[in-house]
Design a protein around this motif. Structure first.
Motif, mmCIF file in Angstrom:
data_model
loop_
_atom_site.group_PDB
_atom_site.id
_atom_site.type_symbol
_atom_site.label_atom_id
_atom_site.label_comp_id
_atom_site.label_asym_id
_atom_site.label_seq_id
_atom_site.Cartn_x
_atom_site.Cartn_y
_atom_site.Cartn_z
ATOM 1 N N VAL A 226 -54.504 2.103 31.495
ATOM 2 C CA VAL A 226 -55.776 1.388 31.587
ATOM 3 C C VAL A 226 -56.885 2.088 30.796
ATOM 4 C CG1 VAL A 226 -55.177 0.333 33.817
ATOM 5 C CG2 VAL A 226 -56.637 2.373 33.768
ATOM 6 N N VAL A 227 -56.813 3.405 30.647
ATOM 7 C CA VAL A 227 -57.840 4.071 29.839
ATOM 8 C C VAL A 227 -57.412 4.203 28.371
ATOM 9 C CG1 VAL A 227 -58.844 5.301 31.784
ATOM 10 C CG2 VAL A 227 -57.101 6.446 30.372
ATOM 11 N N GLY A 228 -56.135 4.040 28.111
ATOM 12 C CA GLY A 228 -55.682 4.016 26.724
ATOM 13 C C GLY A 228 -55.672 5.354 26.013
ATOM 14 N N HIS A 229 -55.565 6.449 26.755
ATOM 15 C CA HIS A 229 -55.393 7.752 26.114
ATOM 16 C C HIS A 229 -54.596 8.666 27.027
ATOM 17 C CE1 HIS A 229 -58.452 9.570 28.718
ATOM 18 N NE2 HIS A 229 -59.260 8.570 28.429
ATOM 19 N N ASP A 230 -54.141 9.774 26.449
ATOM 20 C CA ASP A 230 -53.303 10.705 27.193
ATOM 21 C C ASP A 230 -54.105 11.369 28.324
ATOM 22 O OD1 ASP A 230 -50.874 11.805 27.705
ATOM 23 O OD2 ASP A 230 -51.005 13.376 26.190
ATOM 24 N N LEU A 231 -53.389 11.807 29.341
ATOM 25 C CA LEU A 231 -54.038 12.448 30.493
ATOM 26 C C LEU A 231 -53.391 13.808 30.733
ATOM 27 C CD1 LEU A 231 -54.327 9.367 32.880
ATOM 28 C CD2 LEU A 231 -56.141 10.473 31.559
ATOM 29 N N PRO A 232 -54.115 14.719 31.406
ATOM 30 C CA PRO A 232 -53.616 16.102 31.511
ATOM 31 C C PRO A 232 -52.507 16.338 32.547
ATOM 32 C CG PRO A 232 -55.799 15.906 32.529
ATOM 33 C CD PRO A 232 -55.512 14.586 31.865
ATOM 34 N N SER A 233 -52.148 15.327 33.324
ATOM 35 C CA SER A 233 -51.103 15.480 34.338
ATOM 36 C C SER A 233 -49.877 16.240 33.848
ATOM 37 C CB SER A 233 -50.648 14.090 34.780
ATOM 38 O OG SER A 233 -49.404 14.152 35.446
ATOM 39 N N ALA A 234 -49.384 17.180 34.644
ATOM 40 C CA ALA A 234 -48.141 17.894 34.297
ATOM 41 C C ALA A 234 -46.916 17.071 34.694
ATOM 42 C CB ALA A 234 -48.103 19.259 34.983
ATOM 43 N N LEU A 235 -46.967 16.455 35.870
ATOM 44 C CA LEU A 235 -45.801 15.716 36.373
ATOM 45 C C LEU A 235 -45.515 14.465 35.548
ATOM 46 C CD1 LEU A 235 -43.922 16.208 38.980
ATOM 47 C CD2 LEU A 235 -45.859 17.733 38.659
ATOM 48 N N LEU A 236 -46.559 13.889 34.963
ATOM 49 C CA LEU A 236 -46.367 12.707 34.122
ATOM 50 C C LEU A 236 -45.472 13.054 32.933
ATOM 51 C CD1 LEU A 236 -47.217 9.747 33.924
ATOM 52 C CD2 LEU A 236 -49.325 10.462 32.798
ATOM 53 N N ARG A 237 -45.525 14.316 32.480
ATOM 54 C CA ARG A 237 -44.661 14.785 31.400
ATOM 55 C C ARG A 237 -43.322 15.306 31.916
ATOM 56 N NH1 ARG A 237 -49.333 15.420 28.415
ATOM 57 N NH2 ARG A 237 -50.257 16.570 30.105
ATOM 58 N N ALA A 238 -43.395 16.149 32.959
ATOM 59 C CA ALA A 238 -42.200 16.905 33.367
ATOM 60 C C ALA A 238 -41.373 16.199 34.438
ATOM 61 C CB ALA A 238 -42.609 18.290 33.874
ATOM 62 N N GLY A 239 -42.003 15.339 35.251
ATOM 63 C CA GLY A 239 -41.277 14.681 36.335
ATOM 64 C C GLY A 239 -40.975 15.624 37.486
ATOM 65 N N ASP A 240 -40.397 15.065 38.519
ATOM 66 C CA ASP A 240 -40.036 15.838 39.705
ATOM 67 C C ASP A 240 -38.899 16.802 39.365
ATOM 68 O OD1 ASP A 240 -39.939 16.705 42.322
ATOM 69 O OD2 ASP A 240 -39.273 14.798 43.168
#
Lengths: 301, 301
Positions: B283-297
């Motif tokens: 919805v914001v159309g840019h990357d976010l700093p979340s770690a889990l969004l990249r690495a997963g559980d």
């Protein structure tokens, strides 16, 4: 509260091992920047298979540069070894502080060194003997201390068994490593508390990756539970080539900031650490996960 | 150890306020994804000047959507207010849970709401009366609780004074906010310990930004010191438009991961939180700093 934590800078080894090889001169530039932080311990390389870790194939050449740097700085250089052969080569190259990694999980142990955990544990005695006869100290680093990328969660008993074996045969220090960046403060606290009676008076260290955002939180939990040594890498450089999903080490400058403002002393200067992170970014030629490299220090009172 | 921490999801307010305005329909998509996590408290908007915060100018329209969502989910919606006028508008729009921010530093207070800390503190009584007469609860959030981007470090006595004043006039909850992401575990522990006798039986919350990498470490320190409520934002969305240098909130999914594995219960499902972070990124159309969004559980045992 722990009044002092010893930070061991690992950018030259854990930081660079996954990168494309860089010239020795670039490593020496990074080493100079790291030395300017005031850090007292630096893991500079690994004496392992050059074909498996080409980025560290210049271990002996780098080691030849260390005596002049050791004369100029109050610092201890160390190198990682994967077996007795590497330990002998490290001693021959003049290293006086060695680290030997034993993976608590068989899956990672096989991928990393082609041996079971049990076989790697049995080698500790030989490596400790080689180190001590060569006038060096030996630290046993227990990798995949919480989780393995192949085997899943690690039974804490496996970690305690390796630590017991290491203490038994004369290891000088013990460390636990969150190789793939999955652990969290609660798990850190429990494992450190279980290890303390085993390591007794030996220094206990910890090594965290920030893959899931909890690296610094885990480091803080480790310190409050009694760990007095933490590995860190300027810029947050680093990963593990044989552990899928591992990403950067906790960044030295972020750790120094956190500890300084929490009244835990290190020997490092924060501005120099941020500068070294910039040098690390330059020598590898890509962005790094460090927070302080972007945000800088706060306004101090 | 604290057995349960209440996470308040703030992506819709603190997350979006610094972004270019997005359509109401996109906010409702994000809200649906957030509701699917099982979170019990969501700060959905702010009743503040539309010219100062255009991204939240649709506060009343968004509020009109809440009754149907409240009927379908076990959730409390809240809104931020900056003064008595905003509080009255929030009540008129049907909100039953308000947050009022008082900046402990005059510099940030003037930049944020054009009033001194003292003037903002004196308004707490009016706002609490408006809230309570309208059947709503009121939380006082103490901003710049550790540092101000204009004034530097905040004297902890200023934070304690605001908390005392808030308790005195009937605030239902107190929270402390690290508005610019500079605090660290040691400072968090000290401030929480100083606040506990003042807030006594009232719920105490904390709000952290991850600007200098210490957001989750600070959250963990807060929990171990007795904080039972933490703000977080899916994806780590968010900043503060009137606090130079502030960057993302601590990411909901990274916090849920850390707490779950540390045996602290939340009401949130981790996979749903990671999914919501992906929706936030869309919805914001840019990357976010979340770690889990990249690495997963991690692989669970």
């Amino acid at each position: 509260m722990i009044p002092h934590v010893t930070i061991r800078e690992v950018s030259l080894r854990d930081g660079l091992q996954i990168e494309a090889p860089i010239p020795l001169s670039a490593k020496l530039d990074l080493l100079d920047a790291v030395l300017a932080t005031g850090v007292r311990e630096i893991e500079v390389t690994a004496f392992v298979s050059p074909s498996k870790v080409p980025a560290l194939a210049d271990a002996a050449e780098l080691a030849a540069e260390l005596p002049r740097l050791r004369d100029a700085h109050d610092v201890e250089f160390s190198a990682l070894v994967a077996g007795p052969g590497g330990a002998a080569r490290a001693i021959a190259a003049g290293l006086t502080s060695l680290e030997y990694v034993v993976s608590a999980a068989d899956g990672h142990s096989q991928a990393n060194v082609g041996r079971s955990t049990s076989d790697s544990t049995h080698l500790i005695a030989d490596i400790a003997r080689i180190a001590h006869e060569g006038g060096a100290t030996i630290e046993v680093i227990i990798a995949t201390a919480w989780d393995c990328p192949f085997d899943g969660p690690t039974d804490p008993a496996r970690v305690l068994d390796i630590a017991s074996a290491a203490v038994e045969v004369g290891a000088d220090r013990i460390a636990i490593a969150d190789t793939i960046g999955t652990t969290t403060p609660g798990r850190v606290t429990r494992l450190v508390e279980a290890l303390r009676p085993i390591v007794a008076d030996l220094p206990l260290g910890a090594h965290f990756h920030d893959t899931r955002g909890a690296g610094l939180a885990s480091a803080w939990a480790a310190v409050t539970a009694g760990v007095t040594r933490l590995d860190a890498s300027v810029g947050g450089l680093g990963g593990c080539p044989f552990a899928p999903g591992a990403s950067g080490n906790i960044a030295t400058e972020d750790l120094v900031y956190l500890l300084r403002d929490s009244d835990v002393h290190t020997d490092l200067d924060l501005e120099a650490a941020i500068h070294a992170a910039g040098v690390a970014r330059s020598v590898v030629g890509h962005d790094l996960p460090s927070a302080l490299l972007r945000a800088g220090d706060r306004i101090l009172g």
